[in-house]
Design an enzyme around this catalytic site. Structure first.
Site, PDB file in Angstrom:
ATOM      1  N   HIS A 138     -31.349 -18.491   9.592  1.00  0.00           N
ATOM      2  CA  HIS A 138     -30.093 -19.134   9.202  1.00  0.00           C
ATOM      3  C   HIS A 138     -29.276 -19.283  10.482  1.00  0.00           C
ATOM      4  CE1 HIS A 138     -26.709 -20.319   6.769  1.00  0.00           C
ATOM      5  NE2 HIS A 138     -25.965 -19.443   7.430  1.00  0.00           N
ATOM      6  N   ARG A 151     -13.956 -11.029  31.059  1.00  0.00           N
ATOM      7  CA  ARG A 151     -13.653 -12.408  31.448  1.00  0.00           C
ATOM      8  C   ARG A 151     -14.856 -13.055  32.117  1.00  0.00           C
ATOM      9  NH1 ARG A 151      -9.201 -14.185  35.883  1.00  0.00           N
ATOM     10  NH2 ARG A 151      -9.557 -16.427  35.713  1.00  0.00           N
ATOM     11  N   ASP A 186     -28.123 -25.312   9.813  1.00  0.00           N
ATOM     12  CA  ASP A 186     -28.247 -24.412   8.674  1.00  0.00           C
ATOM     13  C   ASP A 186     -29.532 -23.588   8.672  1.00  0.00           C
ATOM     14  OD1 ASP A 186     -27.055 -23.275   6.321  1.00  0.00           O
ATOM     15  OD2 ASP A 186     -28.555 -24.363   5.164  1.00  0.00           O
ATOM     16  N   LYS A 191     -20.699 -22.358  12.995  1.00  0.00           N
ATOM     17  CA  LYS A 191     -21.919 -22.831  13.667  1.00  0.00           C
ATOM     18  C   LYS A 191     -21.990 -24.356  13.655  1.00  0.00           C
ATOM     19  CE  LYS A 191     -24.493 -20.385  10.871  1.00  0.00           C
ATOM     20  NZ  LYS A 191     -23.467 -19.651  10.114  1.00  0.00           N
TER      21      LYS A 191
END
Length: 156
Positions: free
Chosen positions: A18, A111, A57, A39
């Site tokens: 997925h 960072r 998906d 996503k």
């Protein structure tokens, strides 16, 4: 097989995950995250900047030689969900090697982070902990095009 994680599919030759995957210059970014993490939205942003859709998906993964390749399930090929708009047609990139994993559930506190890796099937690839990263689509486009300045990460 929905709900499988990368940890569940290590040392396998194929799996369905997925996830969403986009390609830039023949290099794939496998985008992971819980349902609703963004996503498809990230993929759409990257596609607006020139990326091609591999799959949305559900991503079919398989080992080809030493490379983990991502591809779309036939029934999802060339389709991406745009929340609130519907299913959209997209140019299909076809099977693409996974070059990076982007995890939208993990936060990177540094960072300028040290390289982190994960395993996709039997291939080790760089992992980006990307929850809340500003300008993520643009940064990923540049990363896939030109790489990162770091001797420990694979050069493009």
């Amino acid at each position: 097989m929905s709900g499988q994680t990368l940890f569940d599919i290590r040392n396998q030759d194929k799996s369905i995950l997925h996830a969403t995957c986009v390609a830039v210059g023949g290099r794939g970014a496998l985008i992971l995250g819980r349902s609703g993490a963004g996503k498809s939205a990230l993929a759409l942003q990257m596609m607006a900047l020139g990326a091609e859709l591999v799959s949305d998906d559900r991503v079919e993964l398989r080992m080809v030689g030493e490379k983990a390749m991502a591809d779309a399930a036939p029934n999802l090929r060339g389709l991406i969900e745009a929340r609130g708009v519907g299913l959209l047609r997209a140019q299909d990139a076809g099977a693409t090697p996974v070059s990076y994993v982007v995890d939208l559930d993990q936060t990177e506190p540094a960072r300028l982070p040290e390289p982190t890796e994960t395993v996709v099937l039997r291939q080790t690839v760089p992992l980006l902990r990307a929850a809340g990263v500003p300008n993520l689509a643009a940064a990923l486009m540049q990363l896939l095009k030109m790489g990162r300045v770091d001797p420990e990460w694979p050069s493009i």
